[in-house]
Design a protein around this motif. Structure first.
Motif, PDB file in Angstrom:
ATOM      1  N   ARG A 134       0.850  -1.190   0.000  1.00 60.66           N
ATOM      2  CA  ARG A 134       0.000   0.000   0.000  1.00 60.66           C
ATOM      3  C   ARG A 134       0.885   1.239   0.000  1.00 60.66           C
ATOM      4  O   ARG A 134       1.867   1.308   0.718  1.00 60.66           O
ATOM      5  N   HIS A 135       0.517   2.193  -0.814  1.00 65.18           N
ATOM      6  CA  HIS A 135       1.268   3.441  -0.900  1.00 65.18           C
ATOM      7  C   HIS A 135       1.040   4.285   0.343  1.00 65.18           C
ATOM      8  O   HIS A 135      -0.045   4.304   0.908  1.00 65.18           O
ATOM      9  N   ARG A 148      -2.887   7.566   2.755  1.00 64.16           N
ATOM     10  CA  ARG A 148      -2.841   6.477   1.778  1.00 64.16           C
ATOM     11  C   ARG A 148      -3.274   6.933   0.381  1.00 64.16           C
ATOM     12  O   ARG A 148      -2.951   6.296  -0.600  1.00 64.16           O
ATOM     13  N   SER A 149      -3.997   8.039   0.291  1.00 68.69           N
ATOM     14  CA  SER A 149      -4.491   8.509  -1.000  1.00 68.69           C
ATOM     15  C   SER A 149      -4.344  10.023  -1.107  1.00 68.69           C
ATOM     16  O   SER A 149      -4.809  10.754  -0.236  1.00 68.69           O
ATOM     17  N   SER A 173      -4.712  13.081  -4.249  1.00 67.98           N
ATOM     18  CA  SER A 173      -5.051  13.339  -5.643  1.00 67.98           C
ATOM     19  C   SER A 173      -5.465  14.792  -5.827  1.00 67.98           C
ATOM     20  O   SER A 173      -5.676  15.517  -4.851  1.00 67.98           O
ATOM     21  N   GLU A 186      -6.888  11.670   1.502  1.00 67.75           N
ATOM     22  CA  GLU A 186      -7.797  10.725   2.152  1.00 67.75           C
ATOM     23  C   GLU A 186      -7.022   9.676   2.936  1.00 67.75           C
ATOM     24  O   GLU A 186      -5.839   9.461   2.693  1.00 67.75           O
ATOM     25  N   GLU A 187      -7.718   9.006   3.818  1.00 68.13           N
ATOM     26  CA  GLU A 187      -7.168   7.910   4.615  1.00 68.13           C
ATOM     27  C   GLU A 187      -5.907   8.337   5.364  1.00 68.13           C
ATOM     28  O   GLU A 187      -4.828   7.794   5.159  1.00 68.13           O
ATOM     29  N   ARG A 205     -11.733  12.891   4.796  1.00 67.83           N
ATOM     30  CA  ARG A 205     -11.052  13.458   3.633  1.00 67.83           C
ATOM     31  C   ARG A 205     -10.825  14.934   3.926  1.00 67.83           C
ATOM     32  O   ARG A 205     -11.692  15.593   4.470  1.00 67.83           O
ATOM     33  N   GLU A 235       6.033  10.190  -1.993  1.00 72.42           N
ATOM     34  CA  GLU A 235       5.633   8.810  -1.755  1.00 72.42           C
ATOM     35  C   GLU A 235       6.773   8.181  -0.967  1.00 72.42           C
ATOM     36  O   GLU A 235       7.919   8.210  -1.418  1.00 72.42           O
TER      37      GLU A 235
END
Length: 113
Positions: A4-5, A23-24, A26, A37-38, A65, A78
């Motif tokens: 998982r990123h 984790r997200s 964008s 998010e996350e 979020r 990352e």
């Protein structure tokens, strides 16, 4: 199972530099904002509790979020593993806010006078 990123996001908020992990990340649907998010925080099972991370955890408690203005984002990386989320003072040196556009409400700036 794929790894998982995890993303480290640095941004400026009210004169302080925030470092959060998620984790997200964008561009999202809201123009001019980074969608994060996350959010990921350290485990609470350890005996040593970092008050800095507890402060940022309390600030983002219940947040599913968050949207960060693009002009406030300093960096997105990352990373291989999560670090400690923290809030620190924005010192001089290599942390600077981008210059803001000279736009004032009313539209007088666009007439070219």
């Amino acid at each position: 199972m794929p790894a998982r990123h995890v993303y480290k996001v640095l941004f400026v908020n009210q004169g302080k530099v925030y470092e959060i992990y998620a984790r997200s990340v964008s561009q999202g649907e809201l123009f001019g904002f980074l969608e994060v998010e996350e959010l990921v925080f350290g485990e609470r099972t350890s005996l040593v509790v970092d008050p800095g991370e507890e402060r940022i955890r309390a600030e983002f408690e219940g947040v599913r979020r968050t949207y960060i203005p693009l002009h406030a984002v300093l960096r997105v990386d990352e990373v291989a593993k999560q670090g400690i989320s923290k809030i620190s003072a924005a010192e001089g040196g290599n942390v600077a806010q981008f210059p803001l556009a000279g736009y004032a409400p009313g539209g007088d700036n666009l007439k070219g006078k």
